[in-house]
Design a protein around this motif. Sequence first.
Motif, mmCIF file in Angstrom:
data_model
loop_
_atom_site.group_PDB
_atom_site.id
_atom_site.type_symbol
_atom_site.label_atom_id
_atom_site.label_comp_id
_atom_site.label_asym_id
_atom_site.label_seq_id
_atom_site.Cartn_x
_atom_site.Cartn_y
_atom_site.Cartn_z
ATOM 1 N N LEU A 99 0.830 -1.197 0.000
ATOM 2 C CA LEU A 99 0.000 0.000 0.000
ATOM 3 C C LEU A 99 0.874 1.260 0.000
ATOM 4 N N PHE A 100 1.971 1.222 0.782
ATOM 5 C CA PHE A 100 2.914 2.344 0.806
ATOM 6 C C PHE A 100 3.530 2.561 -0.571
ATOM 7 N N LEU A 101 3.938 1.471 -1.223
ATOM 8 C CA LEU A 101 4.516 1.595 -2.562
ATOM 9 C C LEU A 101 3.520 2.187 -3.545
ATOM 10 N N ALA A 102 2.286 1.717 -3.475
ATOM 11 C CA ALA A 102 1.279 2.157 -4.432
ATOM 12 C C ALA A 102 0.845 3.593 -4.203
ATOM 13 N N THR A 103 0.810 4.034 -2.951
ATOM 14 C CA THR A 103 0.256 5.363 -2.676
ATOM 15 C C THR A 103 1.314 6.453 -2.567
ATOM 16 N N VAL A 104 2.548 6.116 -2.221
ATOM 17 C CA VAL A 104 3.564 7.148 -2.008
ATOM 18 C C VAL A 104 4.664 7.086 -3.062
ATOM 19 N N LEU A 105 5.319 5.950 -3.177
ATOM 20 C CA LEU A 105 6.487 5.874 -4.048
ATOM 21 C C LEU A 105 6.143 5.924 -5.536
ATOM 22 N N ALA A 106 5.095 5.267 -5.965
ATOM 23 C CA ALA A 106 4.742 5.253 -7.385
ATOM 24 C C ALA A 106 4.422 6.657 -7.910
ATOM 25 N N PRO A 107 3.559 7.442 -7.231
ATOM 26 C CA PRO A 107 3.322 8.801 -7.727
ATOM 27 C C PRO A 107 4.568 9.691 -7.646
ATOM 28 N N LEU A 108 5.388 9.469 -6.621
ATOM 29 C CA LEU A 108 6.621 10.250 -6.508
ATOM 30 C C LEU A 108 7.547 9.965 -7.684
ATOM 31 N N LEU A 109 7.729 8.700 -8.027
ATOM 32 C CA LEU A 109 8.572 8.348 -9.168
ATOM 33 C C LEU A 109 7.977 8.848 -10.485
ATOM 34 N N ALA A 110 6.672 8.793 -10.602
ATOM 35 C CA ALA A 110 6.027 9.303 -11.817
ATOM 36 C C ALA A 110 6.234 10.806 -11.942
#
Length: 91
Positions: A15-26
């Motif tokens: 959930l952390f990867l999907a909600t925080v890191l993915a949009p940050l990398l995008a």
Amino acid sequence: MTEDDSARREFVFGLFLATVLAPLLAGLTTFAAILGVHLTREAAHRLRAARREKPPEPESPHLVAQRPFRHAGHRHARRALSTRRPGGVLH
């Protein structure tokens, strides 16, 4: 640690990867792409301006004298510096 705790931790990490890191990398990828387009446009503009302001090249001078004729048999007229054979083999 029970099996439920392990599954819960994996779920929270996903959930952390999907909600925080993915949009940050995008967002960082988008920023890098926009910056690259901007720098490419600037460089192209500078190249076009430099090409327009380039002074005309002077005409190449014509050679007055022709080059001397070279005989085919005289190409390798250089003498050997030593009579020894290469590789240090003594005969």
